[in-house]
Each structure stands twice: as structure tokens, then as C-alpha cells.
Design a protein around this motif. Sequence first.
Motif, PDB file in Angstrom:
ATOM      1  N   ASP A  83      19.432 -14.593  13.045  1.00 45.18           N
ATOM      2  CA  ASP A  83      18.655 -13.590  13.778  1.00 45.18           C
ATOM      3  C   ASP A  83      19.647 -12.587  14.370  1.00 45.18           C
ATOM      4  O   ASP A  83      20.061 -12.703  15.528  1.00 45.18           O
ATOM      5  CB  ASP A  83      17.837 -14.283  14.879  1.00 45.18           C
ATOM      6  N   TYR A  84      20.016 -11.589  13.586  1.00 43.46           N
ATOM      7  CA  TYR A  84      21.110 -10.716  13.978  1.00 43.46           C
ATOM      8  C   TYR A  84      20.703  -9.627  14.963  1.00 43.46           C
ATOM      9  O   TYR A  84      21.569  -9.049  15.629  1.00 43.46           O
ATOM     10  CB  TYR A  84      21.785 -10.150  12.731  1.00 43.46           C
ATOM     11  N   ASP A  85      19.420  -9.346  15.089  1.00 44.89           N
ATOM     12  CA  ASP A  85      18.978  -8.460  16.163  1.00 44.89           C
ATOM     13  C   ASP A  85      19.188  -9.145  17.509  1.00 44.89           C
ATOM     14  O   ASP A  85      19.704  -8.541  18.455  1.00 44.89           O
ATOM     15  CB  ASP A  85      17.501  -8.089  15.987  1.00 44.89           C
ATOM     16  N   ARG A  86      18.782 -10.404  17.596  1.00 44.20           N
ATOM     17  CA  ARG A  86      18.993 -11.156  18.839  1.00 44.20           C
ATOM     18  C   ARG A  86      20.482 -11.362  19.083  1.00 44.20           C
ATOM     19  O   ARG A  86      20.955 -11.257  20.217  1.00 44.20           O
ATOM     20  CB  ARG A  86      18.266 -12.505  18.765  1.00 44.20           C
ATOM     21  N   PHE A  87      21.217 -11.646  18.030  1.00 49.27           N
ATOM     22  CA  PHE A  87      22.665 -11.832  18.100  1.00 49.27           C
ATOM     23  C   PHE A  87      23.326 -10.616  18.758  1.00 49.27           C
ATOM     24  O   PHE A  87      24.100 -10.747  19.713  1.00 49.27           O
ATOM     25  CB  PHE A  87      23.183 -12.050  16.681  1.00 49.27           C
ATOM     26  N   ALA A  88      22.989  -9.417  18.298  1.00 52.70           N
ATOM     27  CA  ALA A  88      23.592  -8.196  18.838  1.00 52.70           C
ATOM     28  C   ALA A  88      23.159  -7.947  20.274  1.00 52.70           C
ATOM     29  O   ALA A  88      23.938  -7.424  21.086  1.00 52.70           O
ATOM     30  CB  ALA A  88      23.233  -7.005  17.958  1.00 52.70           C
ATOM     31  N   GLU A 105      36.914  -6.772  13.645  1.00 49.00           N
ATOM     32  CA  GLU A 105      36.829  -6.354  15.033  1.00 49.00           C
ATOM     33  C   GLU A 105      35.651  -5.397  15.142  1.00 49.00           C
ATOM     34  O   GLU A 105      35.659  -4.319  14.550  1.00 49.00           O
ATOM     35  CB  GLU A 105      38.118  -5.681  15.488  1.00 49.00           C
ATOM     36  N   LEU A 106      34.626  -5.812  15.876  1.00 49.30           N
ATOM     37  CA  LEU A 106      33.378  -5.067  15.939  1.00 49.30           C
ATOM     38  C   LEU A 106      33.182  -4.512  17.343  1.00 49.30           C
ATOM     39  O   LEU A 106      33.341  -5.236  18.332  1.00 49.30           O
ATOM     40  CB  LEU A 106      32.206  -5.967  15.573  1.00 49.30           C
ATOM     41  N   ALA A 107      32.804  -3.239  17.427  1.00 50.95           N
ATOM     42  CA  ALA A 107      32.622  -2.573  18.712  1.00 50.95           C
ATOM     43  C   ALA A 107      31.188  -2.067  18.824  1.00 50.95           C
ATOM     44  O   ALA A 107      30.758  -1.235  18.013  1.00 50.95           O
ATOM     45  CB  ALA A 107      33.605  -1.403  18.847  1.00 50.95           C
ATOM     46  N   GLY A 108      30.462  -2.571  19.797  1.00 44.34           N
ATOM     47  CA  GLY A 108      29.104  -2.110  20.044  1.00 44.34           C
ATOM     48  C   GLY A 108      28.061  -2.892  19.275  1.00 44.34           C
ATOM     49  O   GLY A 108      28.335  -3.532  18.255  1.00 44.34           O
ATOM     50  N   ARG A 109      26.827  -2.830  19.785  1.00 50.07           N
ATOM     51  CA  ARG A 109      25.739  -3.621  19.197  1.00 50.07           C
ATOM     52  C   ARG A 109      25.449  -3.246  17.754  1.00 50.07           C
ATOM     53  O   ARG A 109      25.133  -4.110  16.936  1.00 50.07           O
ATOM     54  CB  ARG A 109      24.476  -3.450  20.040  1.00 50.07           C
ATOM     55  N   GLU A 110      25.514  -1.964  17.407  1.00 47.98           N
ATOM     56  CA  GLU A 110      25.168  -1.558  16.051  1.00 47.98           C
ATOM     57  C   GLU A 110      26.135  -2.146  15.033  1.00 47.98           C
ATOM     58  O   GLU A 110      25.721  -2.630  13.972  1.00 47.98           O
ATOM     59  CB  GLU A 110      25.124  -0.024  15.946  1.00 47.98           C
ATOM     60  N   GLU A 111      27.433  -2.102  15.323  1.00 44.56           N
ATOM     61  CA  GLU A 111      28.414  -2.688  14.405  1.00 44.56           C
ATOM     62  C   GLU A 111      28.229  -4.201  14.309  1.00 44.56           C
ATOM     63  O   GLU A 111      28.334  -4.777  13.221  1.00 44.56           O
ATOM     64  CB  GLU A 111      29.841  -2.370  14.863  1.00 44.56           C
ATOM     65  N   ILE A 112      27.966  -4.839  15.437  1.00 42.98           N
ATOM     66  CA  ILE A 112      27.775  -6.288  15.448  1.00 42.98           C
ATOM     67  C   ILE A 112      26.540  -6.663  14.630  1.00 42.98           C
ATOM     68  O   ILE A 112      26.567  -7.598  13.820  1.00 42.98           O
ATOM     69  CB  ILE A 112      27.660  -6.803  16.900  1.00 42.98           C
ATOM     70  N   ARG A 113      25.447  -5.928  14.812  1.00 42.01           N
ATOM     71  CA  ARG A 113      24.213  -6.199  14.062  1.00 42.01           C
ATOM     72  C   ARG A 113      24.423  -5.962  12.561  1.00 42.01           C
ATOM     73  O   ARG A 113      24.021  -6.790  11.724  1.00 42.01           O
ATOM     74  CB  ARG A 113      23.087  -5.305  14.577  1.00 42.01           C
ATOM     75  N   ALA A 114      25.038  -4.850  12.206  1.00 47.82           N
ATOM     76  CA  ALA A 114      25.239  -4.506  10.793  1.00 47.82           C
ATOM     77  C   ALA A 114      26.119  -5.538  10.099  1.00 47.82           C
ATOM     78  O   ALA A 114      25.841  -5.943   8.959  1.00 47.82           O
ATOM     79  CB  ALA A 114      25.847  -3.109  10.681  1.00 47.82           C
ATOM     80  N   TRP A 115      27.178  -5.976  10.785  1.00 51.01           N
ATOM     81  CA  TRP A 115      28.056  -6.981  10.176  1.00 51.01           C
ATOM     82  C   TRP A 115      27.312  -8.300   9.997  1.00 51.01           C
ATOM     83  O   TRP A 115      27.419  -8.961   8.961  1.00 51.01           O
ATOM     84  CB  TRP A 115      29.292  -7.188  11.041  1.00 51.01           C
ATOM     85  N   GLY A 116      26.540  -8.692  11.018  1.00 47.81           N
ATOM     86  CA  GLY A 116      25.786  -9.936  10.933  1.00 47.81           C
ATOM     87  C   GLY A 116      24.837  -9.945   9.740  1.00 47.81           C
ATOM     88  O   GLY A 116      24.713 -10.958   9.036  1.00 47.81           O
ATOM     89  N   VAL A 119      26.384 -11.047   6.501  1.00 44.74           N
ATOM     90  CA  VAL A 119      26.905 -12.415   6.375  1.00 44.74           C
ATOM     91  C   VAL A 119      26.216 -13.209   5.267  1.00 44.74           C
ATOM     92  O   VAL A 119      26.892 -13.863   4.462  1.00 44.74           O
ATOM     93  CB  VAL A 119      26.823 -13.153   7.730  1.00 44.74           C
ATOM     94  N   PRO A 120      24.877 -13.190   5.140  1.00 45.25           N
ATOM     95  CA  PRO A 120      24.246 -13.976   4.062  1.00 45.25           C
ATOM     96  C   PRO A 120      24.651 -13.538   2.664  1.00 45.25           C
ATOM     97  O   PRO A 120      24.476 -14.303   1.708  1.00 45.25           O
ATOM     98  CB  PRO A 120      22.742 -13.733   4.289  1.00 45.25           C
ATOM     99  N   ASP A 121      25.212 -12.333   2.532  1.00 47.61           N
ATOM    100  CA  ASP A 121      25.649 -11.866   1.207  1.00 47.61           C
ATOM    101  C   ASP A 121      26.854 -12.636   0.702  1.00 47.61           C
ATOM    102  O   ASP A 121      27.066 -12.721  -0.514  1.00 47.61           O
ATOM    103  CB  ASP A 121      25.982 -10.371   1.244  1.00 47.61           C
ATOM    104  N   PHE A 122      27.660 -13.178   1.631  1.00 50.31           N
ATOM    105  CA  PHE A 122      28.853 -13.902   1.178  1.00 50.31           C
ATOM    106  C   PHE A 122      28.971 -15.317   1.743  1.00 50.31           C
ATOM    107  O   PHE A 122      29.843 -16.078   1.326  1.00 50.31           O
ATOM    108  CB  PHE A 122      30.132 -13.106   1.489  1.00 50.31           C
TER     109      PHE A 122
END
Length: 218
Positions: A83-88, A105-116, A119-122
Motif C-alpha cells: 500500500d504505497y499511498d499509505r507508505f508515503a 535516496e528518496l526525497a519527499g512523498r511523491e518520490e517515495i510513493r513512485a519508487w514503492g 517495487v513489485p516490478d522487480f
Amino acid sequence: MDAATVLTRLLCSGDDEIAAPSRNRGRSCSARLASPAGDHPPSRQRNTKMKGRTPMSDFEAIADRVEIEALRAEFTDSVMMRDYDRFASLFTPDGMLRMPNVPVELAGREEIRAWGRRVPDFVDFLVQNTHPGTITLDGDTASGRAYMSEIGHAHDGRSALNYAIYHDRYQRTGDGWKFTERVYEIRYEDTTPLAGSAPGAAGAAANSAAGDTSAAEG
């Protein structure tokens, strides 16, 4: 209603006058909890001075620690549930997530959400467990450490078993405590292929093998 108010009501539920000292007769439980140090017996007053806090501020510190532990648990649950929206949302708007082992190294909620969401892709499966660590409160900010055990398997066949530490910084916000920074430090890593597998992955592999055998026999 904040956590301190909830805990006050829990402690003050029931008949709080039973066995209360006579000097406290007629005073409410919440009033006694909030009393200044001078209203307490000498032995209690000495303990309060040693701690550097009034009894009520000790109580609020307990509530803060409970909320921060809940924040760390939400982190692991959101990762496990993907649940990457909640994660961010567990980070402040400018919060940082650093994982030097990836490296990322992720900065800000948008980068954290996008990276999350990538994750299921790899990553085929991931199992993460959080163990209680330390929390140091400093007004509306805090720092701490959480201890981790984690296993994961990637789609390309790589796997890992990690024992690690999250070094954290927290901020009190209008929406409760949030991470301002999490830094992942691996203390032990084992990249030996995992003997087990996720049940879904094992079933898919078995079905694929059966299909290949049938095709060969046909």
C-alpha cells in the motif's frame, strides 16, 4: 481526541476515590494527574525532580512513544500490503528515505510513493519484521532506532536475508507523528538462495513445469 486524553480517561475510569489518600478526597483523577510536583508526597517529589518532568508530562511522553511505535508498525504493514499511498503518507512532505544498500535516496512523498509502486516490478516477495528499538523525545521532534529482519526474492532469482537497523527522525504534525528521515543500515546480509518460496510463487512454478512437461509429451 489525542492519545494523552485517551490514556487519561482509561486511567481515570471507574471509582477513582477507592483507597485514595484523604488529602485527595473530592479531587478528580485527571486533576490529581495534572497536579504540580509540590502536591505530591516528599518521596514522589524527589523522583519527579530527578526525572526533570511533572507526572503529566511523563504521561504525555508515554503517549508519544506509543504513537511512534504505531508509526513504525504502519511502515512495515504498508510495505507488506504493498500500500504505497499509505507508505508515503507516513513521511512528512519533505521526508527522506535512504537505503544505501540498494542504493536509493528518496526525497519527499511523491518520490517515495513512485519508487514503492515500482517495487513489485522487480521483487517477487518480501517479508519484513520490525522489532522495538529506542525512542528519544525532544519536544515536537524525536529520534530512534528500529531493528529489522527481512527476507526477499527478486524476479531475476536473487534473494537476500538481512538483519538491519532503521535510524529514524520523527516530527509531530497536525496528523500525528511522521518520519522526517529513515536510513536503512544492514548489519548482516546473506545472499544464499532461499530454500523456501512464497506459496503463490511455488504454485505458479509447479504449474509452469507441468505445462512444459505436457507440451513436451504432446
